[in-house]
Motif scaffolding. Structure first.
Motif, short mmCIF file in Angstrom:
data_model
loop_
_atom_site.label_atom_id
_atom_site.label_comp_id
_atom_site.label_asym_id
_atom_site.label_seq_id
_atom_site.Cartn_x
_atom_site.Cartn_y
_atom_site.Cartn_z
N UNK A 171 47.97 75.81 21.70
CA UNK A 171 47.12 76.15 20.55
C UNK A 171 46.14 75.01 20.25
N UNK A 172 46.66 73.79 20.25
CA UNK A 172 45.82 72.63 19.95
C UNK A 172 44.74 72.44 21.00
N UNK A 173 45.09 72.62 22.27
CA UNK A 173 44.11 72.50 23.35
C UNK A 173 43.01 73.55 23.20
N UNK A 174 43.40 74.76 22.81
CA UNK A 174 42.43 75.85 22.67
C UNK A 174 41.42 75.55 21.58
N UNK A 175 41.88 74.99 20.47
CA UNK A 175 40.96 74.61 19.40
C UNK A 175 39.92 73.61 19.92
N UNK A 176 40.39 72.61 20.66
CA UNK A 176 39.49 71.59 21.19
C UNK A 176 38.53 72.17 22.22
N UNK A 177 39.02 73.07 23.06
CA UNK A 177 38.18 73.69 24.09
C UNK A 177 37.09 74.55 23.45
N UNK A 178 37.48 75.35 22.47
CA UNK A 178 36.51 76.21 21.79
C UNK A 178 35.43 75.37 21.11
N UNK A 179 35.83 74.25 20.53
CA UNK A 179 34.86 73.37 19.87
C UNK A 179 33.90 72.77 20.89
N UNK A 180 34.44 72.31 22.01
CA UNK A 180 33.61 71.66 23.02
C UNK A 180 32.57 72.62 23.60
N UNK A 181 32.91 73.90 23.72
CA UNK A 181 32.02 74.88 24.32
C UNK A 181 31.31 75.75 23.28
N UNK A 182 31.28 75.29 22.03
CA UNK A 182 30.78 76.10 20.92
C UNK A 182 29.29 76.44 21.04
N UNK A 183 28.52 75.63 21.76
CA UNK A 183 27.09 75.90 21.89
C UNK A 183 26.78 76.89 23.01
N UNK A 184 27.80 77.26 23.78
CA UNK A 184 27.65 78.24 24.85
C UNK A 184 28.21 79.58 24.36
N UNK A 185 27.92 80.68 25.06
CA UNK A 185 28.35 82.00 24.57
C UNK A 185 29.84 82.31 24.77
N UNK A 186 30.66 81.30 24.90
CA UNK A 186 32.10 81.49 25.06
C UNK A 186 32.75 81.96 23.76
N UNK A 187 33.79 82.78 23.91
CA UNK A 187 34.71 83.09 22.82
C UNK A 187 36.09 82.76 23.38
N UNK A 188 36.73 81.77 22.75
CA UNK A 188 37.99 81.23 23.28
C UNK A 188 39.02 81.24 22.17
N UNK A 189 40.08 82.01 22.36
CA UNK A 189 41.10 82.16 21.32
C UNK A 189 42.50 82.14 21.91
N UNK A 190 43.48 81.86 21.03
CA UNK A 190 44.87 82.03 21.42
C UNK A 190 45.36 83.34 20.81
N UNK A 191 46.11 84.09 21.61
CA UNK A 191 46.56 85.40 21.18
C UNK A 191 48.06 85.53 21.40
N UNK A 192 48.77 85.82 20.31
CA UNK A 192 50.21 86.07 20.36
C UNK A 192 50.42 87.58 20.41
N UNK A 193 50.91 88.11 21.52
CA UNK A 193 51.09 89.56 21.63
C UNK A 193 52.24 90.09 20.79
N UNK A 194 52.96 89.19 20.12
CA UNK A 194 54.09 89.61 19.29
C UNK A 194 55.39 89.61 20.07
N UNK A 195 56.47 89.75 19.34
CA UNK A 195 57.80 89.77 19.94
C UNK A 195 57.98 91.10 20.65
#
Length: 245
Positions: A171-195
Motif C-alpha cells: 500500500x505504501x509503495x503504491x502511494x509513492x508510485x502514484x505520486x511519482x507518476x502523477x503528471x502522466x495519465x496513469x491511474x494507480x491504486x491498491x484494490x482489496x477484493x474482499x474476503x
C-alpha cells in the motif's frame, strides 16, 4: 482493444478477472508461474468460448522470467494498457510475531511486495506507451493499519507477522508510485477484493470470485478523471468502497 497483463491468473480471483476482462473486449495475458498450467487453463477457456486470452510464464520473484514476459508483450503488442499485480502468497501459518522466522517473512515479502516492484518497474516502459495506463495492485483489508488499530473492526483479531505487513508495505509503495507518476495519465491504486472464498484461504471467505473480479475491474477501468493513489476495498460497506489506510 486494450491489452492487460494479470500475474497469478491461472486460478481463483486472477482467473475470474481475466475472464471478465476478456468478455469486456480486452486482450489478456494470463500470467502463470508454470506455463503448462497456464496453457491448460487457456485451452479450457477457449472451449468455453473465451477469446483473446493467452498464457504467459512469469515468476514475480525471478527477474529473468519477468524480463522474458515483458519482451514477449513488447514483441506482440508493443505496449501495455493494464497491469494487475495479483500474484501473492499467504506464507506459513500461523504467523505469530514472536515466533515466525525472518526467513518466512522474507519469503512472503519476496512475492507480495518485492515481486510487485520487480514487475511494475519492468513493464513501466510499455505502460508509458499507453494513452491511459492503469496499474492495480491487489492488496488485502489486512494491510490497513487504521483498521488493525480499531478493536471494533470485524477482523481485528486476525493479526500476523508476514502477510498483513507485506500488504501494508505494498500500500505504501503504491502511494509513492502514484505520486511519482502523477503528471502522466496513469491511474494507480491498491484494490482489496474482499474476503473471498478461494484456494488461498481454503474457501473460508464469504465473498465470490465473481464479485471480487468485478470489483477489481470497476476500480481499474476508470476514465481520465478517476482517482489515483487510492485504496479500495470490497469489504467496505459504502458506495465509494474507499478503505482507510
Amino acid at each position: 482493444m486494450k491489452t492487460a497483463f494479470i500475474t497469478g491468473a491461472n486460478r481463483s480471483i486472477g482467473l475470474e478477472t481475466a475472464k471478465q476482462l476478456s468478455k469486456q473486449g480486452s486482450f489478456v495475458y494470463l500470467g502463470s508461474r508454470n506455463l503448462e498450467n497456464g496453457e491448460k487453463v487457456v485451452q479450457e477457456l477457449s472451449e468455453q468460448g473465451y477469446q483473446n486470452i493467452k498464457a504467459i510464464e512469469i515468476d514475480v520473484t525471478n527477474p529473468e522470467s519477468i524480463s522474458k514476459a515483458k519482451n514477449m508483450v513488447e514483441k506482440e503488442k508493443g505496449k501495455l494498457d493494464i497491469l494487475i499485480n495479483n500474484a501473492g502468497i499467504l506464507g506459513v501459518i500461523p504467523q505469530t510475531t514472536t515466533e515466525t522466522s525472518v526467513n518466512n517473512i522474507k519469503e512472503v515479502f519476496e512475492t507480495n511486495f518485492f515481486g510487485v516492484i520487480n514487475v511494475t518497474q519492468a513493464f513501466l516502459e510499455l505502460l508509458k506507451k499507453s494513452d491511459g495506463p492503469r496499474i492495480s495492485n491487489i492488496t488485502s483489508g489486512l494491510g490497513s493499519l487504521t483498521l488493525h488499530s480499531d478493536p471494533t473492526w470485524k477482523y481485528y483479531h486476525v493479526k500476523n507477522a508476514a502477510y498483513g505487513p507485506s500488504k501494508s508495505a505494498l500500500n505504501a509503495y503504491t502511494i509513492a508510485l502514484a505520486y511519482e507518476l502523477r503528471e502522466l495519465p496513469f491511474k494507480i491504486n491498491v484494490i482489496d477484493p474482499g474476503y473471498t472464498a478461494t484456494d488461498f484461504n481454503a474457501h473460508s471467505g464469504p465473498g465470490s470470485v465473481e464479485s471480487a473480479a468485478s470489483f477489481i475491474i470497476k476500480h481499474t477501468l476508470t476514465d481520465e478523471n478517476g482517482p489515483t493513489g487510492q485504496y479500495f476495498s470490497n469489504d467496505i460497506e459504502d458506495e465509494t468502497g474507499i478503505s482507510p489506510w
